[in-house]
Motif scaffolding. Structure first.
Motif, PDB file in Angstrom:
ATOM      1  N   ASP A 145       0.831  -1.203   0.000  1.00 31.70           N
ATOM      2  CA  ASP A 145       0.000   0.000   0.000  1.00 31.70           C
ATOM      3  C   ASP A 145       0.864   1.250   0.000  1.00 31.70           C
ATOM      4  O   ASP A 145       0.570   2.227  -0.684  1.00 31.70           O
ATOM      5  CB  ASP A 145      -0.916  -0.001   1.224  1.00 31.70           C
ATOM      6  CG  ASP A 145      -1.948  -1.120   1.149  1.00 31.70           C
ATOM      7  OD1 ASP A 145      -2.148  -1.654   0.042  1.00 31.70           O
ATOM      8  OD2 ASP A 145      -2.535  -1.457   2.188  1.00 31.70           O
ATOM      9  N   GLU A 146       1.926   1.205   0.766  1.00 34.29           N
ATOM     10  CA  GLU A 146       2.901   2.285   0.780  1.00 34.29           C
ATOM     11  C   GLU A 146       4.287   1.678   0.624  1.00 34.29           C
ATOM     12  O   GLU A 146       4.672   0.817   1.409  1.00 34.29           O
ATOM     13  CB  GLU A 146       2.829   3.084   2.089  1.00 34.29           C
ATOM     14  CG  GLU A 146       1.587   3.940   2.226  1.00 34.29           C
ATOM     15  CD  GLU A 146       1.533   5.054   1.189  1.00 34.29           C
ATOM     16  OE1 GLU A 146       2.610   5.500   0.739  1.00 34.29           O
ATOM     17  OE2 GLU A 146       0.414   5.468   0.821  1.00 34.29           O
ATOM     18  N   ARG A 199       0.193   6.753  -8.273  1.00 31.28           N
ATOM     19  CA  ARG A 199       0.487   7.987  -7.542  1.00 31.28           C
ATOM     20  C   ARG A 199      -0.003   9.200  -8.329  1.00 31.28           C
ATOM     21  O   ARG A 199      -0.578  10.138  -7.763  1.00 31.28           O
ATOM     22  CB  ARG A 199       1.988   8.075  -7.298  1.00 31.28           C
ATOM     23  CG  ARG A 199       2.410   9.233  -6.403  1.00 31.28           C
ATOM     24  CD  ARG A 199       3.910   9.176  -6.171  1.00 31.28           C
ATOM     25  NE  ARG A 199       4.360  10.265  -5.330  1.00 31.28           N
ATOM     26  CZ  ARG A 199       5.624  10.483  -5.013  1.00 31.28           C
ATOM     27  NH1 ARG A 199       6.568   9.658  -5.457  1.00 31.28           N
ATOM     28  NH2 ARG A 199       5.963  11.506  -4.245  1.00 31.28           N
TER      29      ARG A 199
END
Length: 602
Positions: A492-493, A591
């Motif tokens: 997720d990150e 992003r």
């Protein structure tokens, strides 16, 4: 993840399926890179044996512990996956993982998995249930002894492996002991410390010559890669091998037979060690007692670089003797002992040959000699060559087999039979050469196809920032590079290199049997702790799955799980970089989409 029972194949065609891992054991191979032939052969042995044992196998493409090479170290986040309680046992390639650390560090690393059975390959670990190790000492000792006794060398240099590596230490000790046993002094100026890399061999030769070691007449390298480097540097300096200086290695790398001159070395049977490791782990999981230590010998492969002719020359091999009461036996009565000795001789020289092939070869030869039936012998030999072509050393095996068979059988032919058999042998050698040429052409064409597919896919991924288009390209082109199934999970990150692996990730791509599969929304979220449980990664048959860490520079992006149709040494690095670049492009696209959405909302 939701538990799902296995349903009928037709009910799941084209869908993402979950299979229960409990139907068969799941094991993990922890090993470093697959660039060196011995590490690649170990991997192949483990894969083949896991299929034979009906195991699910996950092999992690990691790096050596504390590797100074970023491209290797980035994969070490995968070691955290091996803590999963769904893993039944581990095979740890301890000598490969310990390239840059001392044995105590390998012990400490391995101890974290000691709640499950462990089989160590390479180094003897106290936390392992069983250890499959190599007789490093005897191989090097006999190489040095051979140079002293058979070739009368006295100025023998040694290119060491890393000082902290236990196998390198054993090989160096064997060198020292062999010199001492034959009354030769240990000259520190004839010793160079390397790291098992080809460049070390080049540097060693440069150092020896800069120090003007006029007494130097042989070099023993602790592995084949450093020996290749030494040969390359000696050739640049105009030094003839072996007339002016002999060189030996250790491993029996596949290039050792093809190098010029061919390399004398000690055989490291890593394929067989991989098979034995899986068989031992299978015995442990069945509750059987196993040996604490299983040792493989390291026979010498005597070739041109030390000054030896090929070991298969007829005058070097004795015909198997029959018992006294069978001394006057007919040729047919000699069949069994000759074929048995032949198979043992070929297999004992680091090659693989089935006794059945020798029997078929014998029968076809005898039939044609007796009946003069055209092409019976050559057709059978061609059939055997097709089976041999599935092995790595088919040309070498074919050559060795013809030479040894001729030496052991021809003396029992009468003059007419011998003349006819000689003609057949010439045809067999011609057929062997043609088969070799065809196989080389096919291999070159296959590699060219792979490189072309890699290039096209890499170039295409760089030209788009459309997420769906990127994933579509992967679905179309992965089969072209030998990938049968693929699953990509992204964090997720993204995490900075060295941070703990995220607990959750998102499945963004699923590909199986040549088809891209739809991903249901409730199955997109994946918990790392349950990857090996009831998993979309598994199928109704035993699975061998390569696990890759996807990263860009210092950023960890996700994980890829792949089933690969064809094993090709050297392509794993290309594949890892290609998929990492794709993951980076996907991350940038997501992003950008998120940023655009925020701007539109504002």
């Amino acid at each position: 993840m939701t538990k799902n029972t296995i349903k009928n194949e037709s009910e799941h065609s084209g869908e993402l399926r979950h299979f229960q891992a409990a139907t068969r054991p799941t094991i993990v191979l922890l090993t470093a890179n697959f660039l060196f032939n011995h590490s690649f052969q170990l991997l192949q042995g483990v894969i083949d044996a896991a299929k034979q044992q009906q195991f699910n196998l996950f092999y992690f493409r990691c790096g050596a512990l504390q590797s100074p090479h970023e491209s290797e170290a980035q994969g070490n986040i995968l070691y955290q996956l091996a803590h999963s309680p769904q893993i039944d046992g581990l095979i740890i390639a301890s000598s490969l993982l310990g390239q840059y650390v001392e044995k105590d560090e390998v012990e400490r690393f391995s101890r974290q998995y000691c709640s499950r059975p462990i089989v160590s390959v390479g180094e003897e670990l106290s936390c392992a249930t069983s250890n499959v190790i190599l007789d490093n000492y005897t191989g090097i000792y006999r190489l040095v002894e051979h140079l002293i006794v058979e070739h009368e060398h006295r100025g023998i240099a040694f290119i060491k492996g890393p000082a902290w590596h236990i196998e390198a230490q054993i090989r160096y000790q064997a060198y020292c002991d062999a010199l001492k046993a034959y009354g030769l002094p240990l000259n520190s100026k004839l010793i160079f410390s390397g790291t098992f890399r080809r460049e070390d061999g080049k540097k060693a030769v440069a150092t020896f010559f800069e120090q003007r070691q006029y007494g130097l007449d042989a070099i023993v390298a602790a592995n084949d890669q450093m020996a290749f480097g030494a040969i390359e540097e000696l050739s640049k300096r105009g030094i003839h091998i072996p007339a002016q200086l002999a060189v030996t290695g250790f491993d029996n790398d596949h290039l050792s037979k093809a190098s010029s001159p061919s390399l004398t070395t000690a055989y490291q049977p890593t394929y067989k060690m991989g098979v034995k490791a899986v068989e031992t782990l299978a015995s442990i999981l069945r509750g059987e007692n196993v040996a604490q230590q299983i040792t493989f010998s390291t026979p010498l492969m005597l070739r041109e670089s030390c000054g030896c002719v090929r070991s298969s020359m007829p005058n070097n091999i004795a015909i198997p003797e029959l018992p006294t009461n069978q001394a006057n036996a007919t040729l047919s009565a000699r069949k069994a002992p000759i074929l048995k000795a032949l198979a043992e001789w070929v297999n004992g020289h680091g090659l693989h040959f089935e006794l059945l092939w020798a029997e078929q070869f014998w029968d076809a030869l005898m039939q044609e000699l007796a009946q003069h039936t055209p092409n019976v012998f050559l057709m059978k030999f061609h059939d055997i060559l097709r089976q041999l072509s599935l092995t790595e050393d088919y040309f070498i095996i074919g050559h060795e087999f013809l030479a040894v068979f001729r030496n052991w059988v021809f003396p029992f032919f009468d003059a007419e039979q011998r003349g006819y058999a000689e003609a057949l042998w010439q045809q067999a050698h011609a057929e062997l050469g043609k088969t070799f040429q065809r196989m080389v052409m096919m291999e070159n064409a296959r590699m060219a196809q792979y490189f072309h597919a890699f290039h096209n896919l890499s170039a295409a991924l760089l030209t788009t920032f459309d997420l769906e288009k990127m994933l579509g390209m992967l679905g179309e082109d992965l089969p072209q590079i030998g990938v049968e199934s693929a699953y990509f999970l992204v964090y997720d990150e993204p995490r900075v290199f060295g941070e703990p692996q995220p607990e959750w990730s998102t499945l963004i791509f699923a590909f199986h049997d040549g088809k891209r599969l739809p991903i249901e929304s409730e199955r997109q979220r994946v918990c790392a702790a349950e990857l090996f449980k009831d998993s979309f990664l598994l199928s109704e048959k035993p699975s061998s799955i390569m696990t890759l860490s996807l990263y860009f520079q210092q950023t960890e992006l996700g994980i890829a799980f792949l089933e690969i149709r064809t094993m090709m040494q050297g392509f794993y690095d290309f594949l890892n970089k290609l998929l990492s670049n794709a993951a980076y492009g996907i991350w940038l696209t997501k992003r950008l989409q998120k940023s655009t959405s925020i701007e539109n909302h504002i």
